[in-house]
Design a protein around this motif. Structure first.
Motif, mmCIF file in Angstrom:
data_model
loop_
_atom_site.group_PDB
_atom_site.id
_atom_site.type_symbol
_atom_site.label_atom_id
_atom_site.label_comp_id
_atom_site.label_asym_id
_atom_site.label_seq_id
_atom_site.Cartn_x
_atom_site.Cartn_y
_atom_site.Cartn_z
ATOM 1 N N ASN A 1 91.114 59.424 21.003
ATOM 2 C CA ASN A 1 89.927 60.273 20.815
ATOM 3 C C ASN A 1 89.108 60.397 22.097
ATOM 4 N N SER B 1 91.892 48.613 17.499
ATOM 5 C CA SER B 1 92.448 47.389 16.933
ATOM 6 C C SER B 1 93.808 47.105 17.562
ATOM 7 N N LYS C 1 87.050 55.235 4.487
ATOM 8 C CA LYS C 1 88.131 55.185 5.475
ATOM 9 C C LYS C 1 89.080 54.042 5.147
ATOM 10 N N ASN D 1 96.146 56.641 9.233
ATOM 11 C CA ASN D 1 94.852 56.207 8.700
ATOM 12 C C ASN D 1 94.270 57.348 7.877
ATOM 13 N N ASN E 1 92.282 52.173 6.947
ATOM 14 C CA ASN E 1 93.110 52.072 8.159
ATOM 15 C C ASN E 1 94.273 51.117 7.918
ATOM 16 N N ARG F 1 101.167 54.206 12.655
ATOM 17 C CA ARG F 1 100.456 54.168 11.356
ATOM 18 C C ARG F 1 99.774 55.496 11.021
ATOM 19 N N GLY G 1 93.137 57.256 16.776
ATOM 20 C CA GLY G 1 93.083 56.014 17.542
ATOM 21 C C GLY G 1 91.987 56.192 18.574
ATOM 22 N N LYS G 2 91.304 55.092 18.889
ATOM 23 C CA LYS G 2 90.070 55.238 19.680
ATOM 24 C C LYS G 2 90.307 55.776 21.097
ATOM 25 N N ASP H 1 95.638 60.602 11.913
ATOM 26 C CA ASP H 1 94.451 60.534 11.043
ATOM 27 C C ASP H 1 94.542 61.639 10.000
ATOM 28 N N ASP I 1 83.713 57.172 19.824
ATOM 29 C CA ASP I 1 84.636 57.526 20.912
ATOM 30 C C ASP I 1 84.045 58.670 21.740
HETATM 31 O O1 F1X Z 1 91.816 50.648 13.314
HETATM 32 P P1 F1X Z 1 91.070 50.886 14.618
HETATM 33 O O2 F1X Z 1 91.993 50.915 15.782
HETATM 34 O O3 F1X Z 1 89.887 49.979 14.780
HETATM 35 O O4 F1X Z 1 90.407 52.334 14.507
HETATM 36 C C1 F1X Z 1 91.229 53.453 14.366
HETATM 37 C C2 F1X Z 1 90.359 54.647 14.029
HETATM 38 O O5 F1X Z 1 89.614 54.450 12.826
HETATM 39 O O6 F1X Z 1 89.435 54.844 15.089
HETATM 40 C C3 F1X Z 1 89.255 56.232 15.341
HETATM 41 C C4 F1X Z 1 87.809 56.577 15.209
HETATM 42 O O7 F1X Z 1 87.047 55.846 16.112
HETATM 43 C C5 F1X Z 1 90.166 56.966 14.376
HETATM 44 O O8 F1X Z 1 90.775 58.055 15.007
HETATM 45 C C6 F1X Z 1 91.170 55.936 13.943
HETATM 46 O O9 F1X Z 1 91.701 56.172 12.645
#
Ligand code: F1X
Ligand code: ATP
Length: 312
Positions: free
Chosen positions: A41, A137, A102, A90, A104, A88, A37-38, A12, A252
């Motif tokens: 976190n 995701s 944001k 983000n 992603n 990846r 990533g969730k 991130d 999270d």
């Molecule tokens: O793309 P996804 O997997 O839905 O979300 C990923 C994410 O946005 O979720 C976390 C915050 O909840 C961040 O650390 C990460 O970048």
């Protein structure tokens, strides 16, 4: 022990700018990199509060190596499954007024063999665990029923399952009967196919997910707090934050606090809300430590106003 699984983790990058104007060149004031990533976190928040946890992640390329180094540097027990695709990045852009944009990445596809390897690792790590938490995701091409399939394995091994997912992955997981799902307002609305515009709408939608198979629904509603619907009934609470710094990862932190406090009823909801609010007061996706968590700001509504509109 709480095991988390993040199939699509990220580095991130949080970039502070004076002002973001679409279509122009903007110079950054500062950049911060966090493991993301969730599920990652959730593990970071648990460890920061001395709750034993293992984070299972995929890791590919130099960014995957950096992700693992950062997690290990924070003292997190991490089991990384090497994959061919690059982990990846983000990006979160933060403006001085707290507005957050944001971006992603989708992540790179996982092969069938890689997915099988991750499943073997997480099932092995979850042996004897109190919870398996599957979050975030899915990388492109990963079947939408992956969380549902894992849920069946975990449940038959006697491990409780929490799922934080969206769209078809959430719907499929709900049908597999997880102990807990944590949708946010948009995910809840998408799952039931109608808008969630009031607290009452959120309660009705959460009840519907329970009817479809989820044991407990912890619906996060951003600044409007959260709604818990479980076998004991409905509990609603808030924890106001006057100057939010970054909401990234707040969901999270909410989930981690809820699990850490036993995942049942008002006490667990109150703890989750305190952790979520603490995350919102911290920059980027920093997870709260004990000193950051203020339990005095939490309000559990004994007589909730179901007609209350949710903040747009
Ligand atoms: O793309 P996804 O997997 O839905 O979300 C990923 C994410 O946005 O979720 C976390 C915050 O909840 C961040 O650390 C990460 O970048
Ligand atoms: N502006 C805010 N003020 C106070 N608390 C907030 C705010 N935003 C979020 N929270 C807290 O964080 C929790 C989770 O927020 P939200 O519903 O936005 O989750 P989310 O979309 O899953 O977040 P993320 O994916 O970034 O982790 C809320 O239930 C609430 O407790």
């Amino acid at each position: 022990m709480i095991v988390t699984l993040t199939l699509n983790p990220s580095l991130d990058r949080t970039i502070d700018v004076d002002r973001l104007v679409k279509g122009t060149m903007t110079r950054a004031r500062s950049v911060r990199i966090d493991p993301g990533g969730k599920g990652v976190n959730v593990s970071r928040a648990l460890l920061a509060n001395r709750v034993p946890t293992v984070a299972v992640v995929t890791s590919g390329g130099a960014d995957g190596e950096q992700l693992v180094r950062l997690l290990e540097g924070d003292g997190i027990a991490v089991h990384a499954v090497p994959v061919a695709g690059r982990t990846r990045s983000n990006v979160t852009i933060v403006e001085p007024d707290g507005v957050v944009t944001k971006l992603n990445e989708p992540g790179e596809p996982l092969s069938r063999e890689e997915l099988d390897a991750v499943a073997d690792v997480v099932l092995d790590e979850a042996e004897g665990a109190s919870w398996a938490v599957t979050c975030g995701s899915l990388p492109p091409g990963v079947p939408a029923d992956i969380y549902a399939r894992l849920c069946e394995f975990f449940t038959s091994a006697g491990v409780r399952v929490a799922v934080d997912a969206s769209g078809p992955a959430l719907l499929a997981a709900v049908g597999a009967g997880p102990h807990l799902v944590k949708p946010n307002r948009d995910e809840l609305a998408e799952a039931v196919g109608r808008p969630v515009a009031s607290v009452g709408d959120a309660v009705e939608a959460a009840r519907e997910l329970r009817e479809r198979g989820a044991g407990t629904v912890l619906a996060s509603l951003g600044a409007d707090g959260a709604v818990l619907v479980d076998e004991d009934g409905v509990t609603i609470g808030t924890a106001p934050v006057s100057e939010p710094r970054s909401t990234v990862g707040a969901g999270d932190a909410l989930l981690a606090g809820f699990l850490a406090a036993g995942a049942r009823g008002a006490p667990a909801l109150a703890e989750g809300l305190a952790w979520g609010a603490a995350a919102v007061r911290l920059p980027a996706s920093r997870m709260p430590r004990p000193d950051d968590i203020r339990r005095d700001i939490v309000r559990i509504d004994a007589r909730p106003d179901l007609g209350r509109s949710l903040i747009a």
